[in-house]
Scaffold this motif. Structure first.
Motif, PDB file in Angstrom:
ATOM      1  N   ARG A 371       0.840  -1.215   0.000  1.00  0.00           N
ATOM      2  CA  ARG A 371       0.000   0.000   0.000  1.00  0.00           C
ATOM      3  C   ARG A 371       0.871   1.260   0.000  1.00  0.00           C
ATOM      4  O   ARG A 371       0.583   2.226  -0.692  1.00  0.00           O
ATOM      5  CB  ARG A 371      -0.907   0.028   1.232  1.00  0.00           C
ATOM      6  CG  ARG A 371      -2.034  -0.988   1.177  1.00  0.00           C
ATOM      7  CD  ARG A 371      -3.026  -0.693   2.303  1.00  0.00           C
ATOM      8  NE  ARG A 371      -3.915  -1.822   2.538  1.00  0.00           N
ATOM      9  CZ  ARG A 371      -4.080  -2.424   3.715  1.00  0.00           C
ATOM     10  NH1 ARG A 371      -3.422  -1.990   4.785  1.00  0.00           N
ATOM     11  NH2 ARG A 371      -4.906  -3.428   3.843  1.00  0.00           N
ATOM     12  N   ALA A 372       1.952   1.214   0.783  1.00  0.00           N
ATOM     13  CA  ALA A 372       2.861   2.369   0.841  1.00  0.00           C
ATOM     14  C   ALA A 372       3.436   2.642  -0.544  1.00  0.00           C
ATOM     15  O   ALA A 372       3.483   3.793  -1.008  1.00  0.00           O
ATOM     16  CB  ALA A 372       3.976   2.109   1.840  1.00  0.00           C
ATOM     17  N   GLY A 373       3.840   1.563  -1.221  1.00  0.00           N
ATOM     18  CA  GLY A 373       4.436   1.709  -2.556  1.00  0.00           C
ATOM     19  C   GLY A 373       3.446   2.261  -3.567  1.00  0.00           C
ATOM     20  O   GLY A 373       3.804   3.016  -4.469  1.00  0.00           O
ATOM     21  N   ASN A 374       2.169   1.891  -3.411  1.00  0.00           N
ATOM     22  CA  ASN A 374       1.155   2.358  -4.352  1.00  0.00           C
ATOM     23  C   ASN A 374       0.647   3.766  -4.027  1.00  0.00           C
ATOM     24  O   ASN A 374      -0.048   4.374  -4.832  1.00  0.00           O
ATOM     25  CB  ASN A 374      -0.043   1.398  -4.361  1.00  0.00           C
ATOM     26  CG  ASN A 374       0.325   0.075  -5.006  1.00  0.00           C
ATOM     27  OD1 ASN A 374       1.291   0.013  -5.781  1.00  0.00           O
ATOM     28  ND2 ASN A 374      -0.404  -0.979  -4.683  1.00  0.00           N
ATOM     29  N   SER A 375       0.989   4.251  -2.846  1.00  0.00           N
ATOM     30  CA  SER A 375       0.563   5.611  -2.489  1.00  0.00           C
ATOM     31  C   SER A 375       1.542   6.570  -3.172  1.00  0.00           C
ATOM     32  O   SER A 375       2.524   6.150  -3.736  1.00  0.00           O
ATOM     33  CB  SER A 375       0.619   5.810  -0.972  1.00  0.00           C
ATOM     34  OG  SER A 375       1.964   5.926  -0.544  1.00  0.00           O
ATOM     35  N   ASN A 376       1.255   7.872  -3.107  1.00  0.00           N
ATOM     36  CA  ASN A 376       2.240   8.775  -3.709  1.00  0.00           C
ATOM     37  C   ASN A 376       3.169   9.359  -2.633  1.00  0.00           C
ATOM     38  O   ASN A 376       3.678  10.448  -2.766  1.00  0.00           O
ATOM     39  CB  ASN A 376       1.559   9.875  -4.528  1.00  0.00           C
ATOM     40  CG  ASN A 376       0.744  10.803  -3.658  1.00  0.00           C
ATOM     41  OD1 ASN A 376       0.437  10.472  -2.513  1.00  0.00           O
ATOM     42  ND2 ASN A 376       0.405  11.967  -4.170  1.00  0.00           N
ATOM     43  N   MET A 377       3.354   8.582  -1.568  1.00  0.00           N
ATOM     44  CA  MET A 377       4.242   9.023  -0.496  1.00  0.00           C
ATOM     45  C   MET A 377       5.685   8.654  -0.833  1.00  0.00           C
ATOM     46  O   MET A 377       5.929   7.735  -1.616  1.00  0.00           O
ATOM     47  CB  MET A 377       3.828   8.357   0.823  1.00  0.00           C
ATOM     48  CG  MET A 377       2.422   8.724   1.253  1.00  0.00           C
ATOM     49  SD  MET A 377       2.380  10.412   1.858  1.00  0.00           S
ATOM     50  CE  MET A 377       0.725  10.911   1.518  1.00  0.00           C
ATOM     51  N   LEU A 378       6.610   9.360  -0.253  1.00  0.00           N
ATOM     52  CA  LEU A 378       8.018   9.190  -0.637  1.00  0.00           C
ATOM     53  C   LEU A 378       8.782   8.241   0.281  1.00  0.00           C
ATOM     54  O   LEU A 378       9.767   7.631  -0.116  1.00  0.00           O
ATOM     55  CB  LEU A 378       8.727  10.559  -0.633  1.00  0.00           C
ATOM     56  CG  LEU A 378       8.157  11.591  -1.614  1.00  0.00           C
ATOM     57  CD1 LEU A 378       8.815  12.955  -1.385  1.00  0.00           C
ATOM     58  CD2 LEU A 378       8.368  11.142  -3.046  1.00  0.00           C
ATOM     59  N   ILE A 379       8.334   8.154   1.540  1.00  0.00           N
ATOM     60  CA  ILE A 379       9.070   7.365   2.527  1.00  0.00           C
ATOM     61  C   ILE A 379       8.081   6.573   3.379  1.00  0.00           C
ATOM     62  O   ILE A 379       7.014   7.093   3.739  1.00  0.00           O
ATOM     63  CB  ILE A 379       9.885   8.296   3.461  1.00  0.00           C
ATOM     64  CG1 ILE A 379      11.004   8.986   2.682  1.00  0.00           C
ATOM     65  CG2 ILE A 379      10.455   7.527   4.665  1.00  0.00           C
ATOM     66  CD1 ILE A 379      11.768  10.012   3.491  1.00  0.00           C
ATOM     67  N   ALA A 380       8.428   5.316   3.711  1.00  0.00           N
ATOM     68  CA  ALA A 380       7.633   4.576   4.682  1.00  0.00           C
ATOM     69  C   ALA A 380       8.385   4.567   6.003  1.00  0.00           C
ATOM     70  O   ALA A 380       9.612   4.432   6.038  1.00  0.00           O
ATOM     71  CB  ALA A 380       7.393   3.164   4.196  1.00  0.00           C
ATOM     72  N   ILE A 381       7.658   4.768   7.090  1.00  0.00           N
ATOM     73  CA  ILE A 381       8.232   4.550   8.414  1.00  0.00           C
ATOM     74  C   ILE A 381       7.637   3.236   8.909  1.00  0.00           C
ATOM     75  O   ILE A 381       6.402   3.087   8.926  1.00  0.00           O
ATOM     76  CB  ILE A 381       7.878   5.688   9.384  1.00  0.00           C
ATOM     77  CG1 ILE A 381       8.598   6.977   8.970  1.00  0.00           C
ATOM     78  CG2 ILE A 381       8.254   5.313  10.817  1.00  0.00           C
ATOM     79  CD1 ILE A 381       8.304   8.159   9.876  1.00  0.00           C
ATOM     80  N   ILE A 382       8.498   2.285   9.241  1.00  0.00           N
ATOM     81  CA  ILE A 382       7.994   0.976   9.684  1.00  0.00           C
ATOM     82  C   ILE A 382       8.172   0.847  11.186  1.00  0.00           C
ATOM     83  O   ILE A 382       9.266   1.051  11.713  1.00  0.00           O
ATOM     84  CB  ILE A 382       8.755  -0.163   8.974  1.00  0.00           C
ATOM     85  CG1 ILE A 382       8.642   0.030   7.442  1.00  0.00           C
ATOM     86  CG2 ILE A 382       8.192  -1.520   9.383  1.00  0.00           C
ATOM     87  CD1 ILE A 382       9.594  -0.844   6.661  1.00  0.00           C
TER      88      ILE A 382
END
Ligand code: ATP
Ligand code: MG
Length: 428
Positions: A371-382
């Motif tokens: 989902r993070a990859g498909n969003s237009n966000m630049l960074i994931a915080i896990i």
């Protein structure tokens, strides 16, 4: 009850999020440029009394004859969805006492409605950005408005915008010209298209605007309005052209340029672009010195232009200056302990102006990262159980392909700011 789906009205478009983002970029440029030139915004209702438009635009025009959305309200009053906003600005100016021996530099932006045949660049609900300046007679203000427009096209990165300009004259010079134009058109009426034959009697100036090829051919021999201007009008026009040259604005005099509304009384102009197809004019305007008095105000000169937003956005879409917009952070949270860290963290980031989406709807790490990859966000915080327990966060860059890092919670904002800058350059 029917359960079939309901679609939008023909010629009236929805703006989906991506289109809204582009529109917003254009609107931001408009706000910036009007502000730099000292113009202030005005907003008027989209519904007005029908008389306002028939009295200002002119009875024998396409708009008033067949394009207005007119209806009776429950009280029996005859109302119209505005087909343009100049009349409304004048109405509001008079009503609120802005147009008494005063000067005003105004701009507006909003939806307009015309019952036209929908096609590329022509819709039934469309949007106009416009400029209105009240209280100045001279060509200096016309030049200022033209330079504002030119500056806006430049800020938007538009290429090859061609300015065509003409001078319509008013009073006796206009009457004299109309008489001769009518005489000429009558002598060649057999060669004119049906529409023009009709307009010949009611509004001969409109014939000049005919797109019909044979009519166009006839018009090559028509008398030219510039030959009929009186000395003052001629001086005005020359002075305006001088001002344009002074600020290095290219123009082309087009003696057959008229506008679709009757109220113009002096300089008229249009910006055209070859990138637009058949509807090639995207902004037009001019002087309308009689309109304020005609609508019941004092004798106050006025001038302005209206720009079609859809056509402007179309041009902007073709430039290199267009920016895709991204968000910043997608928070992946695995379990309750992670949520206890993640939700307060998201608020801290948002307060620091870092846009943040928290994963909704649960899921394992694989699902959340997809989902993070498909969003237009630049960074994931896990945030997993281990991170939550250690006061640490995993930062996973989504665009650059950089290695993921482990960061202490109290250093997160600084790390994110640096990494966001890097990611932005990889966002297509
Ligand atoms: P056109 O010759 O294309 O019909 P117009 O002379 O009727 O334009 P104006 O009334 O002066 O146009 O409005 C100014 C601008 O508003 C136009 O240059 C155009 O960009 C835009 N515009 C006008 N009508 C429409 C429409 N139906 N759909 C989209 N944009 C429009
Ligand atoms: Mg039109």
């Amino acid at each position: 009850m029917s359960t079939s789906s309901i679609s939008s009205i023909r010629g009236m478009a929805d703006y989906l999020p991506e289109a809204c983002e582009i529109l917003e970029q254009v609107e931001t440029a408009i706000r910036d440029v009007t502000d730099i030139y000292g113009y202030r915004q005005i907003r008027t209702p989209i519904v007005e009394k029908t008389d306002l438009f028939s009295r200002s635009i002119g009875e024998a025009t396409d708009i008033v004859e067949k394009e207005m959305y007119t209806f009776q309200d429950r009280n029996g009053d005859c109302l119209t969805l505005r087909p343009e906003a100049t009349a409304s600005c004048v109405r509001a100016g008079i009503q609120h006492g802005l147009l008494h021996n005063q000067t005003n530099r105004l701009w507006y932006l909003g939806p307009m409605f015309r019952y036209e045949r929908p096609q590329k660049g022509r819709y039934r609900q469309f949007h106009q950005f416009g400029i209105e300046a009240f209280g100045w007679t001279g060509p200096d203000i016309d030049a200022e408005i033209i330079s504002l427009g030119t500056r806006l096209w430049e800020v938007l990165g538009l290429e090859e915008t061609n300015l065509e300009i003409n001078y319509l004259g008013s009073g006796s010079s206009r009457l004299n010209y109309l008489k001769n134009l009518k005489k000429f058109l009558k002598s060649r009426s057999a060669e004119l298209d049906d529409y023009s034959q009709n307009r010949l009697e009611t509004n001969p100036l409109r014939v000049l605007d005919s797109k019909n090829v044979t009519t166009q051919k006839v018009l090559e021999d028509a008398p030219e309005i510039l030959d009929y201007l009186d000395v003052t009008e001629r001086r005005h026009f020359d002075k305006l052209l001088k001002y344009l040259e002074l600020t290095s604005i290219n123009y082309q005099v087009n003696t057959r340029l008229v506008r679709g509304l009757d109220y113009y009384t002096g300089a008229v102009y249009e910006w055209k672009s070859n990138y637009l197809g058949a509807q090639n004019a995207f902004c037009g305007g001019g002087r309308y010195d009689d309109l304020v008095a005609q609508l019941g105000g004092s004798d106050l000169p006025a001038t302005g232009f209206a720009c079609g937003m859809e056509r402007l956005v179309d041009l902007y879409n073709q430039t290199k200056s267009i920016k895709k917009r991204s968000g910043d952070i997608y928070v992946v949270m695995l379990g309750t302990a992670a949520e206890n860290v993640g939700y307060p963290l998201a608020e801290t980031l948002r307060r620091a102006n870092i846009s943040t989406i928290c994963n909704c709807g649960g899921g394992d790490i694989k699902k959340q990262l997809r989902r993070a990859g498909n969003s237009n966000m630049l960074i994931a915080i896990i945030i997993g159980e281990e991170e939550a327990a250690n006061g640490q966060l995993t930062v996973k860059p989504l665009r650059s392909g950089d290695q993921q890092l482990t960061v202490a919670q109290n250093e997160i904002i600084n790390v994110l700011r640096l990494q966001l800058e890097r990611e932005t350059s990889f966002f297509r």
